[in-house]
Design a protein around this motif. Structure first.
Motif, mmCIF file in Angstrom:
data_model
loop_
_atom_site.group_PDB
_atom_site.id
_atom_site.type_symbol
_atom_site.label_atom_id
_atom_site.label_comp_id
_atom_site.label_asym_id
_atom_site.label_seq_id
_atom_site.Cartn_x
_atom_site.Cartn_y
_atom_site.Cartn_z
ATOM 1 N N SER A 136 -1.449 -0.202 -7.119
ATOM 2 C CA SER A 136 -0.750 -1.298 -7.841
ATOM 3 C C SER A 136 -1.668 -2.497 -8.425
ATOM 4 C CB SER A 136 0.282 -2.078 -6.813
ATOM 5 O OG SER A 136 -0.312 -2.665 -5.707
ATOM 6 N N SER A 139 -2.426 -7.147 -5.362
ATOM 7 C CA SER A 139 -2.676 -6.628 -3.766
ATOM 8 C C SER A 139 -2.489 -7.976 -2.787
ATOM 9 C CB SER A 139 -3.917 -5.886 -3.421
ATOM 10 O OG SER A 139 -4.999 -6.640 -3.971
ATOM 11 N N GLU A 148 4.261 -0.888 -9.032
ATOM 12 C CA GLU A 148 4.613 -2.407 -8.984
ATOM 13 C C GLU A 148 5.430 -2.715 -10.223
ATOM 14 O OE1 GLU A 148 2.522 -6.850 -9.573
ATOM 15 O OE2 GLU A 148 1.485 -5.044 -9.222
ATOM 16 N N SER A 168 7.438 -9.779 -9.601
ATOM 17 C CA SER A 168 6.895 -8.636 -9.336
ATOM 18 C C SER A 168 7.322 -8.141 -8.097
ATOM 19 C CB SER A 168 5.437 -9.010 -9.126
ATOM 20 O OG SER A 168 4.546 -7.810 -8.505
ATOM 21 N N LEU A 170 6.650 -5.023 -5.244
ATOM 22 C CA LEU A 170 5.470 -4.105 -4.935
ATOM 23 C C LEU A 170 6.200 -2.934 -3.949
ATOM 24 C CD1 LEU A 170 2.855 -6.476 -3.681
ATOM 25 C CD2 LEU A 170 2.789 -5.107 -5.945
#
Length: 281
Positions: A136, A139, A148, A168, A170
């Motif tokens: 992604s 981090s 992502e 965002s 994840l």
């Protein structure tokens, strides 16, 4: 000059010639003004582009979010408006770099985010996806993820680094299918070629972009969808979501403009520099 003098002498004896001379001079004057205005606009645009590049260079993305972040309690939670409303149309596109999701709806029903300390209302623009094997873009504590989702928003009343905001989410690899994400994944096979797009069955954006009131990281960086790079405020949800290997495989079959498969489309990690990362709770 002699020719111009003779022409002016004739103009004194003829109203028609005088009118032609006046029109010619007026046209020449207007053309000079327009040429000067064009040059001025080009100079202004060049200066703006230089300022934008300088701003982007000072706040590169993505970054690794280390454990040493500044924690701050929000006085007001984030407010999510119209994310549960059904849009008139949902379109998914392959631009040769990523899959882009856009919606079409009435202006007064456009999903927007406000509250917390944003100081304005940020309206949804598009959502893109960045993927790779444990790659992604962002981090957390050096832990990398496989996918992502980045949702770009814009506040029309703001300019500069605070004009854009990107949320965002994840994703980590799990054995279980991500049900909300099937609304995207099941249709990727129809946009394999770059430049292709498909209209999806309408769904509310809130089923894909999970609303959260707090518990997110925030910093200033850049957004990149493969066609444009913008300065943005990043809001990174700390709650990690799962996605299975079959769903991930659907992203990896998309094609670039040169015909190759997009195995990964993430940017390399960048240094934080003098910037700070906040954790809002």
């Amino acid at each position: 000059m002699n020719l111009f003098g003779q022409l002016m002498d004739l103009a004194e004896d003829s109203s028609i010639i005088m009118m032609l001379v006046s029109c010619t001079m007026a046209v020449a004057f207007i053309l000079n003004i327009r040429a000067g205005s064009t040059i001025f606009r080009n100079v202004v645009k060049a200066v703006e582009n230089m300022r934008l590049k300088s701003r982007l260079d000072r706040q590169p993305s993505p970054i690794n979010i280390a454990n040493e972040v500044i924690k701050r309690q929000l006085k007001l939670p984030l407010s999510w408006t119209n994310y549960k409303d059904l849009p008139m149309a949902v379109v998914l596109e392959n631009n040769g770099s990523t899959a882009i999701l856009r919606i079409y709806t009435a202006p007064n029903l456009l999903p927007h985010l406000s509250g917390a300390d944003l100081g304005g209302s940020y309206h949804f623009v598009e959502a893109i996806f960045k993927w790779g094997i444990l790659r992604s873009e962002h981090s957390i504590g050096r832990e990398r993820f496989c996918l992502e989702m980045q949702a770009l928003h814009r506040c029309p009343q703001k300019k500069g680094t605070s004009e854009y905001l990107t949320i965002s989410y994840l994703f980590v690899l799990t054995p279980f299918k991500n049900e909300p994400l099937t609304q995207i994944v099941d249709h990727l096979k129809w946009i394999l070629r770059p430049g292709s797009s498909i209209e999806l069955p309408p769904f509310d954006l809130g089923s894909l972009l999970r609303p959260f009131a707090g518990g997110h990281y925030i910093y200033h960086g850049t957004y990149d969808n493969g066609e444009v790079v913008l300065p943005t405020i990043w809001l990174i949800d700390s709650q990690i979501t799962g996605v299975n290997s079959h769903q991930m495989a659907q992203f990896e079959v998309l094609r670039r403009k040169d015909g190759s498969r997009i195995w990964s489309n993430v940017r390399e990690p960048q240094p934080l520099g003098s910037r700070t990362v906040l954790f809002h709770y």
